[in-house]
Design a protein around this motif. Structure first.
Motif, PDB file in Angstrom:
ATOM      1  N   GLY A   1       0.600  -1.016   0.163  1.00 54.72           N
ATOM      2  CA  GLY A   1      -0.232  -0.029   0.175  1.00 54.72           C
ATOM      3  C   GLY A   1       0.712   1.217  -0.086  1.00 54.72           C
ATOM      4  O   GLY A   1       0.446   2.354   0.008  1.00 54.72           O
ATOM      5  N   ILE A   2       2.143   1.086  -0.010  1.00 50.95           N
ATOM      6  CA  ILE A   2       3.007   2.296   0.029  1.00 50.95           C
ATOM      7  C   ILE A   2       3.357   2.939  -1.226  1.00 50.95           C
ATOM      8  O   ILE A   2       3.230   4.343  -1.352  1.00 50.95           O
ATOM      9  N   GLY A   3       2.949   2.286  -2.248  1.00 46.97           N
ATOM     10  CA  GLY A   3       2.826   2.988  -3.591  1.00 46.97           C
ATOM     11  C   GLY A   3       3.956   2.564  -4.545  1.00 46.97           C
ATOM     12  O   GLY A   3       4.239   3.140  -5.523  1.00 46.97           O
ATOM     13  N   LYS A   4       4.348   1.149  -4.425  1.00 47.21           N
ATOM     14  CA  LYS A   4       5.238   0.723  -5.344  1.00 47.21           C
ATOM     15  C   LYS A   4       4.862   0.540  -6.837  1.00 47.21           C
ATOM     16  O   LYS A   4       5.343   0.803  -7.658  1.00 47.21           O
ATOM     17  N   SER A   5       3.581  -0.187  -6.702  1.00 45.85           N
ATOM     18  CA  SER A   5       2.820  -0.162  -7.965  1.00 45.85           C
ATOM     19  C   SER A   5       2.524   1.122  -8.925  1.00 45.85           C
ATOM     20  O   SER A   5       2.665   0.898  -9.910  1.00 45.85           O
ATOM     21  N   THR A   6       2.155   2.061  -8.047  1.00 44.93           N
ATOM     22  CA  THR A   6       1.925   3.243  -8.562  1.00 44.93           C
ATOM     23  C   THR A   6       3.026   4.029  -9.131  1.00 44.93           C
ATOM     24  O   THR A   6       3.197   4.450 -10.131  1.00 44.93           O
TER      25      THR A   6
ATOM     26  N   ARG B   1      -5.648   1.335 -12.224  1.00 48.65           N
ATOM     27  CA  ARG B   1      -4.853   2.328 -11.511  1.00 48.65           C
ATOM     28  C   ARG B   1      -4.303   3.247 -12.685  1.00 48.65           C
ATOM     29  O   ARG B   1      -4.238   4.456 -12.433  1.00 48.65           O
TER      30      ARG B   1
ATOM     31  N   ARG C   1      -5.754   6.539 -13.387  1.00 48.67           N
ATOM     32  CA  ARG C   1      -5.567   7.755 -12.773  1.00 48.67           C
ATOM     33  C   ARG C   1      -4.379   8.602 -12.730  1.00 48.67           C
ATOM     34  O   ARG C   1      -4.229   9.563 -12.180  1.00 48.67           O
TER      35      ARG C   1
ATOM     36  N   MET D   1       1.379  11.225  -1.699  1.00 48.62           N
ATOM     37  CA  MET D   1       0.372  10.304  -2.517  1.00 48.62           C
ATOM     38  C   MET D   1      -0.752  11.380  -2.819  1.00 48.62           C
ATOM     39  O   MET D   1      -1.618  11.630  -1.889  1.00 48.62           O
ATOM     40  N   ARG D   2      -1.183  11.241  -4.033  1.00 45.01           N
ATOM     41  CA  ARG D   2      -2.191  12.253  -4.375  1.00 45.01           C
ATOM     42  C   ARG D   2      -3.303  11.428  -5.098  1.00 45.01           C
ATOM     43  O   ARG D   2      -3.263  10.167  -5.388  1.00 45.01           O
ATOM     44  N   GLN D   3      -4.471  12.012  -5.505  1.00 48.62           N
ATOM     45  CA  GLN D   3      -5.554  11.465  -6.418  1.00 48.62           C
ATOM     46  C   GLN D   3      -4.890  10.821  -7.488  1.00 48.62           C
ATOM     47  O   GLN D   3      -5.172   9.587  -8.097  1.00 48.62           O
ATOM     48  N   GLY D   4      -3.992  11.910  -8.255  1.00 50.30           N
ATOM     49  CA  GLY D   4      -3.507  11.560  -9.703  1.00 50.30           C
ATOM     50  C   GLY D   4      -2.246  10.765  -9.509  1.00 50.30           C
ATOM     51  O   GLY D   4      -1.217  11.012 -10.444  1.00 50.30           O
ATOM     52  N   GLY D   5      -2.061  10.206  -8.436  1.00 54.54           N
ATOM     53  CA  GLY D   5      -0.596   9.197  -8.380  1.00 54.54           C
ATOM     54  C   GLY D   5       0.497  10.132  -7.254  1.00 54.54           C
ATOM     55  O   GLY D   5      -0.050  10.804  -6.679  1.00 54.54           O
TER      56      GLY D   5
HETATM   57  P1  TYD Z   1       0.009   0.776  -4.615  1.00 53.86           P
HETATM   58  O1  TYD Z   1       0.939   1.359  -5.736  1.00 53.86           O
HETATM   59  O2  TYD Z   1      -1.003  -0.122  -5.130  1.00 53.86           O
HETATM   60  O3  TYD Z   1       0.841   0.403  -3.442  1.00 53.86           O
HETATM   61  P2  TYD Z   1       1.738  -0.927  -3.296  1.00 53.86           P
HETATM   62  O4  TYD Z   1       1.800  -1.237  -4.749  1.00 53.86           O
HETATM   63  O5  TYD Z   1       3.177  -0.553  -2.921  1.00 53.86           O
HETATM   64  O6  TYD Z   1       0.974  -2.146  -2.483  1.00 53.86           O
HETATM   65  O7  TYD Z   1      -0.974   2.154  -4.065  1.00 53.86           O
HETATM   66  C1  TYD Z   1      -1.141   2.684  -2.740  1.00 53.86           C
HETATM   67  C2  TYD Z   1      -2.336   3.209  -2.306  1.00 53.86           C
HETATM   68  O8  TYD Z   1      -2.166   4.279  -3.172  1.00 53.86           O
HETATM   69  C3  TYD Z   1      -3.629   2.665  -2.834  1.00 53.86           C
HETATM   70  O9  TYD Z   1      -4.197   2.426  -1.511  1.00 53.86           O
HETATM   71  C4  TYD Z   1      -4.239   3.829  -3.378  1.00 53.86           C
HETATM   72  C5  TYD Z   1      -3.509   4.878  -3.261  1.00 53.86           C
HETATM   73  N1  TYD Z   1      -3.462   5.818  -4.598  1.00 53.86           N
HETATM   74  C6  TYD Z   1      -3.674   7.047  -4.294  1.00 53.86           C
HETATM   75  O10 TYD Z   1      -3.782   7.462  -3.432  1.00 53.86           O
HETATM   76  N2  TYD Z   1      -3.634   7.540  -5.688  1.00 53.86           N
HETATM   77  C7  TYD Z   1      -3.535   7.334  -6.737  1.00 53.86           C
HETATM   78  O11 TYD Z   1      -3.555   7.987  -7.886  1.00 53.86           O
HETATM   79  C8  TYD Z   1      -3.224   5.937  -6.946  1.00 53.86           C
HETATM   80  C9  TYD Z   1      -2.890   5.192  -8.278  1.00 53.86           C
HETATM   81  C10 TYD Z   1      -3.206   5.201  -5.707  1.00 53.86           C
END
Ligand code: TYD
Ligand code: MG
Length: 448
Positions: free
Chosen positions: A97-102, A133, A136, A265-269
């Motif tokens: 949930g930290i944002g690795k995939s993002t 994802r 966004r 971390m914002r709405q658009g990544g």
């Molecule tokens: P994610 O990249 O899936 O985390 P990981 O791969 O490390 O497990 O995303 C983490 C969180 O970020 C998820 O709860 C949703 C949030 N998020 C936003 O707030 N804004 C965004 O634009 C995106 C893509 C995700």
């Protein structure tokens, strides 16, 4: 002698043992050994078949120039040392949930938009989820080709066929090598997956961003094993509920490990926070219990707010909660405050928190922790609440203040953001007691 069909592998250090032990013989961790099935032993190579090669004098070796691929994310490029090196392996670790995939989706999106061949391999999510994802995210995130697959052989074959320049594997724990019987994510599997991806990536000059989850203890699963294999290890930190995240290099073959990037971390990544100090100073409360620390995050100065709360407790022993700093440093600072600065917290609960979810791992944070706790204990804001002050310095066991690295850059950062008064180790302030006097001049003892 034939190799046993199963071995016990330490999840912390990767040490293998034929028997189970309660304590790992390699690193001494307890209950870290897990049973692993072994692949059928490959035919042992005899040492007699090698061919001698003439070693080359270092001065005659042609230096490599690493062309870099920009990910379009300035902070990520900087941490990597100027962008992704073709054919390199980067491990990106962080809790769920930290944002690795993002982060990796955004990087591939930018690379794709810049005309690079990319591929996003996910064993975690379906293609539809990944699309959701990407919708966004800015840039060319939707143009990135994706493969949702957990079978290692399929992934390798696809990589070989597609020959992307940069590829993301999300995550190393979800891929599964069919010829090994262990479950996906076990140390043996993780090692095999990373090893085979590395070999293909090097042979085909594919840069791979390998995503890895961290365990509860904060270590990358199968950590030592993977750290040796890859060129860079990046750690993505922060708390899921908070908006700020930091990215730092723990290992980097092509750059320094001294830098940290701050993201929000914002709405658009994820958005880079170039002026992190300004943010943190602006958000600081300046109430009793708040201190501004002029920290060094690697080679970069960063102003962060350290907050403390001292509250009467019924619990024995009282709570000592530290977020963003080391718990042992907090215990040390509290002991020195009580013993050498006449400021004991007794049986009260003490909570210390670095605002914004930032983590500071340096002794220079001691003084800020001490001043925040003292200010909370006395119920008085630092500097009388009028003049905002910054501080830094290590607290020694005899109550002295010790200097820390880069005082000039810390002072400069504080001045840049309008903090004229800085309390730091020096002639005028040589002990913690003197620092308290300077920071809390007129604070009356707290009313009962
Ligand atoms: P994610 O990249 O899936 O985390 P990981 O791969 O490390 O497990 O995303 C983490 C969180 O970020 C998820 O709860 C949703 C949030 N998020 C936003 O707030 N804004 C965004 O634009 C995106 C893509 C995700
Ligand atoms: Mg993910």
């Amino acid at each position: 002698m034939a190799k046993p069909a199963t071995v016990f592998v330490c999840s912390a250090c990767g040490t293998e043992s034929a028997k189970w032990h309660g304590q790992c013989p390699g690193c001494g961790a307890w209950n870290s050994l897990a049973e692993e099935a072994r692949a059928p032993a490959r035919a042992a190579r005899s040492s007699g078949g090698g061919r001698a090669v003439k070693p080359v004098r270092l001065a005659d070796v042609r230096p490599e120039r690493h062309a870099r691929l920009s990910t379009g994310i300035g902070e990520l490029d900087r941490i990597l040392g100027g962008g992704v090196v073709p054919g390199s392996l980067v491990l990106i670790g962080g809790s769920p949930g930290i944002g690795k995939s993002t982060l990796t989706s955004m990087a591939l999106g930018h690379l794709q938009a810049a005309g690079r061949r990319t591929l996003y391999v996910s064993g975690e999510e379906s293609a539809a989820q990944i699309r959701l994802r990407a919708e966004r995210l800015p840039g060319g995130a939707l143009d990135v080709p994706v493969l949702a697959e957990t079978d290692l052989d399929t992934v390798l074959a696809t990589l070989d066929a597609e020959r992307p320049e940069v590829c993301v594997v999300d995550s190393v724990q979800t891929l599964h090598a069919a010829d090994l019987t262990g479950a996906a994510g076990s140390v043996g599997q993780v090692r095999e997956v990373a090893d085979r991806i590395t070999r293909l990536a090097k042979a085909r000059s594919i840069a791979v961003l390998l995503v890895g989850h961290v365990t509860k203890e904060g270590a990358l699963a199968g950590p030592r094993v993977l750290e040796h294999l890859v060129d860079c290890v990046l750690q993505f930190e922060g708390e899921r509920e908070r908006t700020y995240r930091t990215l730092r290099a723990l290992k980097n073959r092509f750059g320094s490990t001294n830098d940290v990037g701050v993201f929000e971390m914002r709405q658009g990544g994820l958005v880079e926070v170039a002026d992190a100090s300004a943010r943190f100073v602006g958000e600081a409360t300046r109430a009793p219990g708040s201190a501004i620390l002029a920290a060094m995050e690697g080679s970069r100065p960063l102003l962060v707010e350290v907050q403390a709360l001292v509250s009467p407790s019924e619990l024995v022993p009282p709570r000592r909660v530290a977020n963003g700093i080391d718990r042992n440093r907090l215990a040390l600072v509290l002991a020195v405050l009580g013993r050498h600065a006449g400021l004991g917290v007794g049986s009260a609960d003490v909570f210390v928190n670095v605002a914004g979810g930032v983590r500071v791992d340096e002794p220079g944070a001691d003084l800020a922790v001490a001043l925040a706790v003292a200010s909370a204990q006395r119920g008085a804001p630092l500097g009388g609440g009028e003049q905002p002050i910054a501080c830094f310095g290590e607290v020694g066991l005899t109550g002295e203040l010790r200097s820390v690295a880069h005082p000039d850059r810390r002072h400069a950062e504080a001045a840049k953001f309008g903090l004229q008064s800085v309390i730091a180790p020096g002639e005028a302030v040589a002990t913690l007691r003197q620092a308290l006097r300077a920071a809390l001049p007129a604070a009356a003892p707290r009313a009962a």
